[in-house]
Design a protein around this motif. Structure first.
Motif: not given
Length: 166
Positions: A73-81
């Motif tokens: 359920a992470s925010n759509a703008a979350s980044l892997l890197m």
């Protein structure tokens, strides 16, 4: 964070610790797992913040650096890197795998052995592709030659657009 069987030194707060076997860090929920702060270089120093080395001598299929997240359920703008300079993203990969590169992207030693560069054009939203050898066509499409669109050097550095049968 699990650190494979290796010898390394962690220095901080005036303390150095050497580990010679597998180390597992199991932080409490909602906290960071590993943080390095206080890294600073001056003068002509060139020490790396993170320096990893190893040897692959195996018939297995190892992975050099692996990050495996379960996204429930992470925010759509979350980044892997997100690699930043001065708090500004220079290279980032979002959770869908979309990659953003600031500046020039150069691809070298591809299947044809050449290279090409992609960079934003000055004064607009166009993309400039350069550093394509005059004798090397740029192909867009599938691997099959019949399904590609070619940009080729026709004569006197005049480029033409054609299909493989033109």
């Amino acid at each position: 964070v699990t650190i494979p069987d290796a010898t390394f030194t962690v220095a901080g707060l005036g303390i150095a610790q050497t580990f010679t076997a597998l180390q597992t860090i199991d932080p409490p929920d909602d906290t960071g797992a590993l943080a390095v702060t206080g890294y600073s270089l001056t003068g002509s120093s060139a020490a790396s913040l993170l320096d990893l080395a190893g040897t692959w001598n195996t018939s297995g299929t190892p992975t050099g650096i692996k990050l495996n997240l379960t996204d429930t359920a992470s925010n759509a703008a979350s980044l892997l890197m997100d690699l930043q300079k001065g708090s500004t993203s220079q290279f980032k990969v979002d959770k869908s795998g979309n990659t953003t590169v600031v500046g020039l992207l150069t691809v070298r030693n591809g299947p044809g052995g050449g290279s090409f560069s992609i960079s934003p054009a000055t004064g607009g939203s166009r993309v400039s592709i350069g550093t394509i050898a005059n004798t090397t066509p740029l192909a867009i499409g599938n691997a099959s030659a019949g399904d590609q669109l070619y940009f080729t050097n026709y004569s006197n550095n005049n480029w033409r657009i054609d299909g493989s049968q033109a």
